[in-house]
Design an enzyme around this catalytic site. Sequence first.
Site, PDB file in Angstrom:
ATOM      1  N   LYS A 211      26.595  33.140  49.817  1.00 23.26           N
ATOM      2  CA  LYS A 211      26.378  34.585  49.656  1.00 23.26           C
ATOM      3  C   LYS A 211      24.891  34.903  49.599  1.00 23.26           C
ATOM      4  CE  LYS A 211      29.139  36.901  46.952  1.00 23.26           C
ATOM      5  NZ  LYS A 211      29.803  37.471  45.753  1.00 23.26           N
ATOM      6  N   GLU A 217      23.011  23.152  46.807  1.00 20.52           N
ATOM      7  CA  GLU A 217      23.761  22.149  47.568  1.00 20.52           C
ATOM      8  C   GLU A 217      23.971  22.592  49.013  1.00 20.52           C
ATOM      9  OE1 GLU A 217      25.352  22.058  43.263  1.00 20.52           O
ATOM     10  OE2 GLU A 217      24.720  23.578  44.736  1.00 20.52           O
ATOM     11  N   GLY A 272      33.758  33.849  44.318  1.00 18.60           N
ATOM     12  CA  GLY A 272      33.790  32.711  45.238  1.00 18.60           C
ATOM     13  C   GLY A 272      35.151  32.056  45.355  1.00 18.60           C
ATOM     14  N   ARG A 273      35.815  31.843  44.205  1.00 16.12           N
ATOM     15  CA  ARG A 273      37.093  31.141  44.246  1.00 16.12           C
ATOM     16  C   ARG A 273      38.240  32.036  44.718  1.00 16.12           C
ATOM     17  NH1 ARG A 273      35.015  31.794  39.363  1.00 16.12           N
ATOM     18  NH2 ARG A 273      36.089  32.922  37.701  1.00 16.12           N
ATOM     19  N   GLU A 358      38.054  27.220  36.474  1.00 19.80           N
ATOM     20  CA  GLU A 358      36.826  28.005  36.495  1.00 19.80           C
ATOM     21  C   GLU A 358      37.113  29.431  36.027  1.00 19.80           C
ATOM     22  OE1 GLU A 358      33.404  27.319  39.377  1.00 19.80           O
ATOM     23  OE2 GLU A 358      34.223  29.219  40.128  1.00 19.80           O
ATOM     24  N   HIS A 389      54.951   7.114  42.746  1.00 19.29           N
ATOM     25  CA  HIS A 389      54.587   5.702  42.622  1.00 19.29           C
ATOM     26  C   HIS A 389      53.215   5.553  41.971  1.00 19.29           C
ATOM     27  CE1 HIS A 389      57.979   4.216  45.080  1.00 19.29           C
ATOM     28  NE2 HIS A 389      57.888   5.429  45.607  1.00 19.29           N
ATOM     29  N   LYS A 509      23.039  23.451  36.555  1.00 19.25           N
ATOM     30  CA  LYS A 509      22.226  23.725  37.741  1.00 19.25           C
ATOM     31  C   LYS A 509      20.783  24.012  37.348  1.00 19.25           C
ATOM     32  CE  LYS A 509      24.155  26.539  40.746  1.00 19.25           C
ATOM     33  NZ  LYS A 509      24.954  27.671  41.285  1.00 19.25           N
TER      34      LYS A 509
END
Length: 546
Positions: A211, A217, A272-273, A358, A389, A509
């Site tokens: 954005k 990152e 964002g999510r 979050e 399993h 961050k």
Amino acid sequence: MMAAIVSPLTDRTAWKALQAHYTQVRQLSLRQLFADDPERGRRMSVEALGIYFDYAKNLITDETLSLLVQLARESGLRERINAMFRGEKINVTEKRAVLHVALRAPQGESIEFEGTDVVPQVHAVLAKMAAFADRVRGGAWKGHTGKPIRNVVNIGIGGSDLGPVMAYEALRSYSQRSLNFRFVSNIDGTDFFEATQDLDAEETLFIISSKTFTTLETMTNAHTARDWALASLKDTAAVARHFVAVSTNAEAVAKFGIDTANMFEFWDWVGGRYSMDSAIGLSTMIAIGAENFRSMLDGFHQMDEHFRTAPFERNLPVLMGLLGLWYNNFFDAQTVAVLPYEQYLKRFPAYLQQLTMESNGKRVTLDGKEVSYQTAPIYWGEPGTNGQHSFYQMIHQGTKLIPCDFIAFSRPLHELGRHHDLLLANVFAQAEALAFGKTSAEVEAENTPAWLVPHRTFEGNRPSNMILMEQLTPEALGKLIALYEHSVFTQGAIWQIDSFDQWGVELGKVLAGRIIPELEAPSEAPLTHDSSTNELIRRYRGAKRP
């Protein structure tokens, strides 16, 4: 503005009633409940929007459900829902509206934010995305040397990665197989290296999703991608043919070398999510085509309308949210297992981890007071039958109560012999086994040696929901994601927390920004952290410069 909730959660009448009720029902036996009520399986289910939601195998009675619904009403859930759809700034700490529902509103509907109908803006971006996706899919969009695009690499992190990669994997059966899709999010260089090591730069398109176009990152990986592409293409003019942006920062996008005509917009009222159905989903649209993408949006919208209008007793997201709250806050269940019996949904649990934790991993209420109760549980899971399993042993016989969401589809996307019958037999059997277990008497009746009986006994009473749909289509995926989105909203509203900020992401961050130059400084440069962090930095410096 939205009316404030007067009483704290633990002071609400329904909460106190649920506390008293819990002491009466915590020893409930699902075996007995089903024996006493032959119609329980039919009664405790809801069918809506092509979803059959079976919640009968939960440790609840009709009174439990009635009290949970009463709690939702006392908590102002209906008012909170209406406030969201009205575009009020219910993300109070960031003073933002929460309008992901506008991203999937059909043309002609109106959703206003600060006096402006945002739906036309949404559809303008969707049209721009569709035109671009069609050009890439059809080969009309050429790279710098004239070759069509064969590889699409999405670079983002958090919601700019988890949503697109989950949707691509979920809908891979609908994707254009002549195109390769890769996703880079980790700042670990291995992620970028492995995503690109077999690609041809002349045929590769990068989508940079940030954005602000400043995310550490994402922009680190973006500049590495730019260097990688130019090492082959040589000409900086090539950047405009091999990079597009999903951003709001036109100046930074242009400085990077991307033509702002190929910048796809999204808005501050999209978290964002919650953004995979915005321009963040550009890679998804290129993969599956605009028509399928719009079908997915329609699935989202159908669930939005169901959540907005259905009575709480028959409202799928509300019921899911209330049942999760029941175990989290009264049974002290720490986790929820999400178990999709559909290989294409292999990244769905990872996607839900961000959506749920979050959003609701908060320890203070909307007015800044520390909560006196548990908020978000831990979400985790793997596709069936793989998990059977692996970790199902603990779900069946461990000491922790782990409520489960099973997700299954009646029709497979690929008919291969008996595979789907075997898959569905397993999901139904697992839910049955968790609920009813196997008594020591039943084990003894199989002539089991006495010493082995305790090891082969299953106590049962392990709760689960079953979400059964017809087939995994783009529309079905939209419904499923929105189901969990609104379930998260339901719980956040009751806990009276802000489900739409994420301040917990920031501190690490900020500290990383301080440490980066220290790692690159001379080995004798002074450090001012705690003794543990100082020693780790010194050791890294020493290993880096032997």
